[in-house]
Scaffold this active site. Structure first.
Site, PDB file in Angstrom:
ATOM      1  N   LYS A 199      32.454 -33.188   7.745  1.00 16.66           N
ATOM      2  CA  LYS A 199      31.423 -33.422   6.740  1.00 16.66           C
ATOM      3  C   LYS A 199      30.698 -32.143   6.350  1.00 16.66           C
ATOM      4  O   LYS A 199      30.569 -31.820   5.188  1.00 16.66           O
ATOM      5  CB  LYS A 199      30.424 -34.456   7.254  1.00 16.66           C
ATOM      6  N   THR A 203      37.980 -31.325  12.810  1.00 18.69           N
ATOM      7  CA  THR A 203      38.435 -30.994  14.155  1.00 18.69           C
ATOM      8  C   THR A 203      38.730 -32.278  14.914  1.00 18.69           C
ATOM      9  O   THR A 203      38.136 -33.317  14.650  1.00 18.69           O
ATOM     10  CB  THR A 203      37.370 -30.198  14.946  1.00 18.69           C
ATOM     11  N   GLU A 217      37.253 -28.636  20.821  1.00 18.73           N
ATOM     12  CA  GLU A 217      37.575 -29.144  19.488  1.00 18.73           C
ATOM     13  C   GLU A 217      38.731 -28.348  18.918  1.00 18.73           C
ATOM     14  O   GLU A 217      38.725 -27.128  18.937  1.00 18.73           O
ATOM     15  CB  GLU A 217      36.360 -29.012  18.571  1.00 18.73           C
TER      16      GLU A 217
END
Length: 157
Positions: A23, A29, A81
């Site tokens: 976003k 990720t 991530e």
């Protein structure tokens, strides 16, 4: 503690993260579950790494990975991530993500602005692409770790 553990092989389920990557940054990720993160060597350096990633039994793609402290948990839990350098048509929550971390780019750092963070990530991605084209990294793309027989979870490492 960055290079000693490399290459690092890891596989686990993709879970929902904080939703920040896609976003705010436009850089989606994939987050590993807590169990997978806890299985990482405790002394592995935080920072930005690169390597190879494969979702389910799909193709193997270049990736950039960040290992960092999760401020949400008051820095007692690390988060891992993975940004896969490929455009996926849909989310893959619940899928198994297999990764091989092959190299280290830089330590974690704070940024004054979102723009500064985004441009640093773009540079990390370019660096990862360059490094992963080198023969010693390229060969791990073909590792048996990524090519497991249908229906069986074989862990060769």
């Amino acid at each position: 503690g960055a290079m000693r553990h490399l290459p690092y092989f890891c596989r686990g389920e993709v879970v929902k993260g904080f939703g920040r990557g896609s976003k705010e940054l436009g850089i989606p990720t994939a987050n590993f579950s807590e169990q997978v993160v806890e299985s990482f060597p405790s002394d592995i350096s935080t920072g930005i790494y690169y390597g190879w990633a494969c979702v389910g039994n799909g193709d193997v793609h270049k990736m950039v990975l960040s290992i960092g402290w999760n401020p949400f948990y008051k820095n007692i839990k690390k988060s891992v991530e993975t940004h896969i350098i490929h455009t996926f048509k849909e989310d893959f929550y619940g899928e198994i993500l297999s990764i091989v971390i092959t190299g280290y780019i830089r330590p974690e750092k704070n940024f004054d602005s979102l723009d500064a963070l985004i441009s640093a990530i773009q540079e990390d991605i370019e660096e990862a692409k360059r490094q992963l084209d080198l023969p010693e990294h390229l060969k791990l793309k073909e590792d048996n770790f990524f090519h497991r027989p249908e229906g069986k979870t074989v862990n060769n490492h």
